[in-house]
Design an enzyme around this catalytic site. Structure first.
Site, mmCIF file in Angstrom:
data_model
loop_
_atom_site.group_PDB
_atom_site.id
_atom_site.type_symbol
_atom_site.label_atom_id
_atom_site.label_comp_id
_atom_site.label_asym_id
_atom_site.label_seq_id
_atom_site.Cartn_x
_atom_site.Cartn_y
_atom_site.Cartn_z
ATOM 1 N N GLU A 27 -29.362 -14.655 -6.115
ATOM 2 C CA GLU A 27 -30.787 -14.425 -6.429
ATOM 3 C C GLU A 27 -31.266 -14.568 -8.428
ATOM 4 O OE1 GLU A 27 -32.656 -11.326 -4.679
ATOM 5 O OE2 GLU A 27 -34.401 -11.237 -6.071
ATOM 6 N N GLU A 173 -39.090 -9.989 2.552
ATOM 7 C CA GLU A 173 -39.344 -8.876 3.073
ATOM 8 C C GLU A 173 -40.826 -8.297 2.547
ATOM 9 O OE1 GLU A 173 -36.899 -6.351 0.142
ATOM 10 O OE2 GLU A 173 -34.771 -6.420 1.456
ATOM 11 N N TYR A 244 -28.513 -2.493 3.844
ATOM 12 C CA TYR A 244 -27.872 -2.257 2.599
ATOM 13 C C TYR A 244 -27.352 -0.578 3.108
ATOM 14 C CZ TYR A 244 -29.083 -5.844 -0.075
ATOM 15 O OH TYR A 244 -29.894 -7.225 -0.884
ATOM 16 N N GLU A 292 -29.503 -9.865 4.495
ATOM 17 C CA GLU A 292 -29.145 -9.390 3.281
ATOM 18 C C GLU A 292 -27.875 -8.587 3.972
ATOM 19 O OE1 GLU A 292 -31.690 -8.102 -0.332
ATOM 20 O OE2 GLU A 292 -32.555 -10.011 -0.219
HETATM 21 O O1 AHR Z 1 -30.467 -8.547 -3.204
HETATM 22 C C1 AHR Z 1 -31.497 -7.668 -4.352
HETATM 23 C C2 AHR Z 1 -32.307 -7.330 -3.650
HETATM 24 O O2 AHR Z 1 -32.373 -6.539 -1.897
HETATM 25 C C3 AHR Z 1 -33.242 -8.209 -2.923
HETATM 26 O O3 AHR Z 1 -34.052 -8.879 -3.758
HETATM 27 C C4 AHR Z 1 -34.388 -7.631 -2.144
HETATM 28 O O4 AHR Z 1 -34.826 -9.227 -0.660
HETATM 29 C C5 AHR Z 1 -33.600 -6.945 -1.675
HETATM 30 O O5 AHR Z 1 -34.767 -5.483 -1.630
#
Ligand code: AHR
Length: 513
Positions: A27, A173, A244, A292
């Site tokens: 990104e 998102e 995450y 992600e």
């Molecule tokens: O990976 C970093 C950020 O995390 C991305 O821009 C977003 O999609 C997510 O919240």
């Protein structure tokens, strides 16, 4: 010492392993692009300004496909800013990351870099501040052969052949209130549906990803998925997942079980997609793009800073230039325990290989990444690099539905979970197989017997692991090789049974042939 037992049988197949499962993500955030992959003044820079030391590490990592250019960034990004002569490209304020985007690297440059690392380019479309028309324009610019003005513009910008991008993300998102253009599921679903229909009219080869929830803890999960898919089910190929994971409050036992959380998340999204399939009386089965995933120590910043962009800043940077170029954002330094979790998350993805046909470890360089660089200096592998690289190398063919018998343990976050987790893969054409195992015990070794009899005669080719006396050991600029793969010398095969001892907090990959 606890024992565990695993049964591997090639007749019980989860599904084929799509190489896109070993994808990654770059990104325009922090130093992922600038001083990450691109640094024209670096001693290793090639004639396009790309760091060749990083290119080599990315190749070795075995990354198959790379999602670009965002992330949150994409919801305020207009693709036209990133094409044409570099010195005429606009400098823009990136609202997502409160940074200045120079647009020095854009579609053409990034595509060239992806070719250098031997991957596939997957492109995210802005459905935040942009609309269907802009989506059509970028796909036409990228994929149309001669004749149209946009295709001629691409050719004039140096790219004769179409980029031929197959995988396109319909926004990012869009359920998140922080997202530019955030909308209720109903509005986003309608916009994604009409955009998808238009894109298919333009290029029937496209594969399209609808934006799913940004995390399973979102209050709108999984209703978001249901509503979005009710609008888009027949128009898209995938629904996205993002996840995450981090160790919270020193609770390593819960953190090591993060793959259980991923399993449950995937099962909920699959159930929701299949619910919509049934509602629609559809013959089509929708797959998942887990675009992600990673370990990310986000918690502290989320608590300290209310504004989305500030959450990723160090306080000293906020006090200085408020719109810096390539600031140091989210440069997590990963430990042995983090690498064990990454190995476990890969096991979870492989276990769902029938439905997860694409995934992207987020990200690739500097920002929550397995590769770190210093401007003008070295590039090195983080601990999380190793389980990804080895799984990408060994996990070919099909994922197998293995049976694991193991003791379990209590976690504050997920209830009781097994100490040992495992998955196996088999590549009949190459005559190879692999078993991936995790021991989540904080204190005890576990000896695992793996029944391989159904595979026929197999030999042990190699057994490597991530394990260390210090589970918080990390690679740094001063000690870039502190954490590496080690041989797991305990592995042995006798009469079709593999025996392997897994140290506490460890991940092991066994290659068979
Ligand atoms: O990976 C970093 C950020 O995390 C991305 O821009 C977003 O999609 C997510 O919240």
């Amino acid at each position: 010492m606890p024992n565990a037992r695993v049964v591997v049988d090639p007749r019980y197949v989860v599904g084929p392993i799509n190489r896109r499962l070993f994808g990654s993500f770059i990104e325009h955030m922090g130093r992922a692009v600038y001083t990450g992959i691109y640094e024209p003044d670096h001693p290793t820079a090639d004639d396009e300004g790309f760091r060749q030391d990083v290119i080599e590490l990315v190749r070795e990592l075995g990354v198959s496909a790379i999602r670009y250019p965002g992330g949150n960034f994409v919801s305020g990004f207009h693709w036209r800013d990133s094409i044409g002569p570099k010195d005429e490209r606009p400098r823009r304020l990136s609202l997502a990351w409160r940074a200045t985007e120079t647009n020095e690297v854009g579609l053409h440059e990034f595509s060239s870099w992806v070719e250098k690392v031997g991957g596939e380019l997957m492109y995210a479309i802005n459905l935040g501040t942009a609309d269907t028309r802009e989506a059509l324009e970028v796909v036409e610019y990228a994929n149309a052969p001669r004749r149209s003005t946009l295709a001629e513009e691409r050719i004039a910008n140096g790219r004769t052949e179409p980029f031929g991008i197959t995988m396109w993300y319909l926004g990012n998102e869009m359920d998140g209130p922080w997202q530019l253009g955030h909308a209720p599921a109903d509005d986003y679903g309608k916009k994604a549906s009409r955009t998808a229909k238009a894109l298919r009219q333009l290029d029937p080869r496209v594969e399209l990803v609808a934006s799913g929830s940004s995390h399973p803890t979102m209050p709108t999960f999984p209703e978001w998925e249901r509503v979005v898919l009710e609008h888009t089910y027949e128009d898209v190929d995938y629904i996205s997942c993002h996840g995450y994971y981090e160790e919270k409050n020193g609770d390593l036992g819960s953190f090591l079980a993060a793959p259980v959380k991923m399993d449950r998340y995937l099962d909920a999204v699959i159930a929701t997609a299949d619910h919509v399939k049934a509602l629609k009386r559809s013959d089509k089965t929708l797959n998942i793009s887990f675009d992600e995933w990673n370990v990310w120590y986000l918690g502290d910043n989320l608590r300290r800073f209310p504004r989305q962009a500030d959450r990723f800043y160090r306080t000293d940077e906020i006090e200085g230039d408020d719109w810096p170029e390539a600031p140091r954002l989210a440069e997590d330094v990963y430990s042995v325990a983090d690498a064990v979790v990454v190995g476990g998350l890969l096991i979870s993805l492989l276990r769902h290989a029938d439905r997860v046909s694409s995934a992207a470890m987020s990200m690739l360089v500097n920002v929550i990444a397995p590769i770190t660089t210093e401007p003008g200096g070295p590039a090195w592998r983080q601990s999380t690099y190793f389980p990804f690289a080895l799984t990408s190398k060994l996990a070919n063919g099909v994922a197998l539905d293995v049976r694991v018998e193991s003791e379990d343990y209590e976690t504050a976050e997920h209830g009781r979970v097994p100490l040992v987790d495992a998955v196996a893969t088999a590549d009949a054409d190459a005559g190879r197989a692999a078993v991936f195992l995790v021991n989540r015990s904080l204190t005890e070794e576990v000896t695992v017997t793996v029944d391989l009899a159904a595979l026929g005669r197999v030999e042990l080719l190699d057994a490597r692991m991530i394990a260390d006396e210090d589970v918080y050991a990390r690679n740094t600029r001063d000690e870039p090789d502190r954490v590496q793969l080690k041989a797991n010398a305990s592995a042995a095969i006798e009469d079709g049974v593999l025996t392997v001892t897994l140290p506490p907090v460890s991940w092991t990959a066994v290659a068979l042939g």
